[in-house]
Design a protein around this motif. Sequence first.
Motif, short mmCIF file in Angstrom:
data_model
loop_
_atom_site.label_atom_id
_atom_site.label_comp_id
_atom_site.label_asym_id
_atom_site.label_seq_id
_atom_site.Cartn_x
_atom_site.Cartn_y
_atom_site.Cartn_z
N TYR A 23 0.86 -1.18 0.00
CA TYR A 23 0.00 0.00 0.00
C TYR A 23 0.90 1.23 0.00
N LEU A 24 0.76 2.08 -0.99
CA LEU A 24 1.55 3.31 -1.04
C LEU A 24 0.75 4.49 -0.55
N ALA A 25 1.45 5.40 0.13
CA ALA A 25 0.85 6.69 0.46
C ALA A 25 0.65 7.45 -0.85
N GLY A 26 -0.18 8.45 -0.84
CA GLY A 26 -0.40 9.27 -2.03
C GLY A 26 0.89 9.93 -2.46
N GLN A 27 1.19 9.85 -3.75
CA GLN A 27 2.41 10.42 -4.30
C GLN A 27 2.08 11.64 -5.14
N VAL A 28 2.87 12.68 -4.95
CA VAL A 28 2.70 13.94 -5.66
C VAL A 28 4.04 14.34 -6.27
N GLY A 29 3.99 15.27 -7.20
CA GLY A 29 5.20 15.83 -7.78
C GLY A 29 5.54 17.13 -7.08
N GLN A 30 6.46 17.86 -7.68
CA GLN A 30 6.90 19.13 -7.10
C GLN A 30 5.79 20.17 -7.21
N ALA A 31 5.40 20.71 -6.05
CA ALA A 31 4.35 21.73 -6.02
C ALA A 31 4.74 22.89 -6.92
N SER A 33 4.79 22.85 -10.22
CA SER A 33 5.04 22.36 -11.58
C SER A 33 3.69 22.16 -12.28
N ASP A 34 3.72 22.02 -13.62
CA ASP A 34 2.47 21.77 -14.32
C ASP A 34 2.03 20.32 -14.12
N VAL A 35 0.81 20.00 -14.51
CA VAL A 35 0.25 18.68 -14.23
C VAL A 35 1.02 17.57 -14.93
N THR A 36 1.56 17.84 -16.11
CA THR A 36 2.36 16.82 -16.81
C THR A 36 3.59 16.47 -16.00
N GLU A 37 4.31 17.48 -15.56
CA GLU A 37 5.53 17.23 -14.78
C GLU A 37 5.21 16.60 -13.42
N GLN A 38 4.17 17.09 -12.76
CA GLN A 38 3.80 16.50 -11.47
C GLN A 38 3.41 15.03 -11.62
N THR A 39 2.71 14.69 -12.70
CA THR A 39 2.32 13.30 -12.92
C THR A 39 3.57 12.44 -13.14
N LYS A 75 -4.12 15.54 -20.04
CA LYS A 75 -2.67 15.69 -19.85
C LYS A 75 -2.14 14.62 -18.90
N MET A 76 -2.86 14.37 -17.81
CA MET A 76 -2.44 13.33 -16.89
C MET A 76 -2.48 11.98 -17.58
N ASN A 77 -3.55 11.70 -18.34
CA ASN A 77 -3.67 10.41 -19.04
C ASN A 77 -2.56 10.20 -20.06
N ALA A 78 -2.09 11.25 -20.70
CA ALA A 78 -1.00 11.11 -21.67
C ALA A 78 0.25 10.58 -20.97
N VAL A 79 0.53 11.08 -19.78
CA VAL A 79 1.69 10.59 -19.01
C VAL A 79 1.42 9.17 -18.52
N TRP A 80 0.24 8.95 -17.97
CA TRP A 80 -0.13 7.61 -17.48
C TRP A 80 -0.01 6.56 -18.58
N ALA A 100 -3.67 18.77 -0.87
CA ALA A 100 -3.10 19.35 0.35
C ALA A 100 -2.84 20.85 0.24
N THR A 101 -2.38 21.29 -0.92
CA THR A 101 -2.21 22.72 -1.18
C THR A 101 -2.66 22.98 -2.62
N PRO A 102 -3.01 24.21 -2.95
CA PRO A 102 -3.43 24.52 -4.32
C PRO A 102 -2.32 24.30 -5.36
N ASP A 103 -1.06 24.19 -4.90
CA ASP A 103 0.06 23.98 -5.81
C ASP A 103 0.18 22.54 -6.28
N TYR A 104 -0.50 21.61 -5.59
CA TYR A 104 -0.51 20.21 -6.03
C TYR A 104 -1.68 20.03 -7.00
N LEU A 105 -1.39 19.45 -8.15
CA LEU A 105 -2.40 19.27 -9.18
C LEU A 105 -2.84 17.83 -9.36
#
Length: 114
Positions: A23-31, A33-39, A75-80, A100-105
């Motif tokens: 079981y993994l905790a929720g993973q996020v990218g760098q707050a 960044s755009d959604v492509t990079e965060q994904t 955009k997220m699906n393209a990376v996925w 958690a913050t508005p910077d996480y997409l």
Amino acid sequence: MDIKRFETGPRMSGAVVHNGTVYLAGQVGQAGSDVTEQTKQALAEVDRLLALAGTDKTRILSTQIWLADMADFPKMNAVWDAWVPQGHTPARATGESKLATPDYLVEVIVVAAL
């Protein structure tokens, strides 16, 4: 049955293994960044944590993906789609949520088999 915890902190663990399941905790990218990079960053963390636990993305059973804005779904699906191994796609749900913050997409939550 033992419980193994990886990267345990005062609030949560990065991964927990029990009874052959990871079981993994929720993973996020760098707050910020755009959604492509965060994904990309979040999925790289999924890869890293799965390897730490002794498994990989071909063993993912289910994934939950939370987007701050469903307009970012394509955009997220393209990376996925480029990341997920064909023939090993897990059960998946995607929804919109305040993160958690508005910077996480985007946030990715994974359950995998060992």
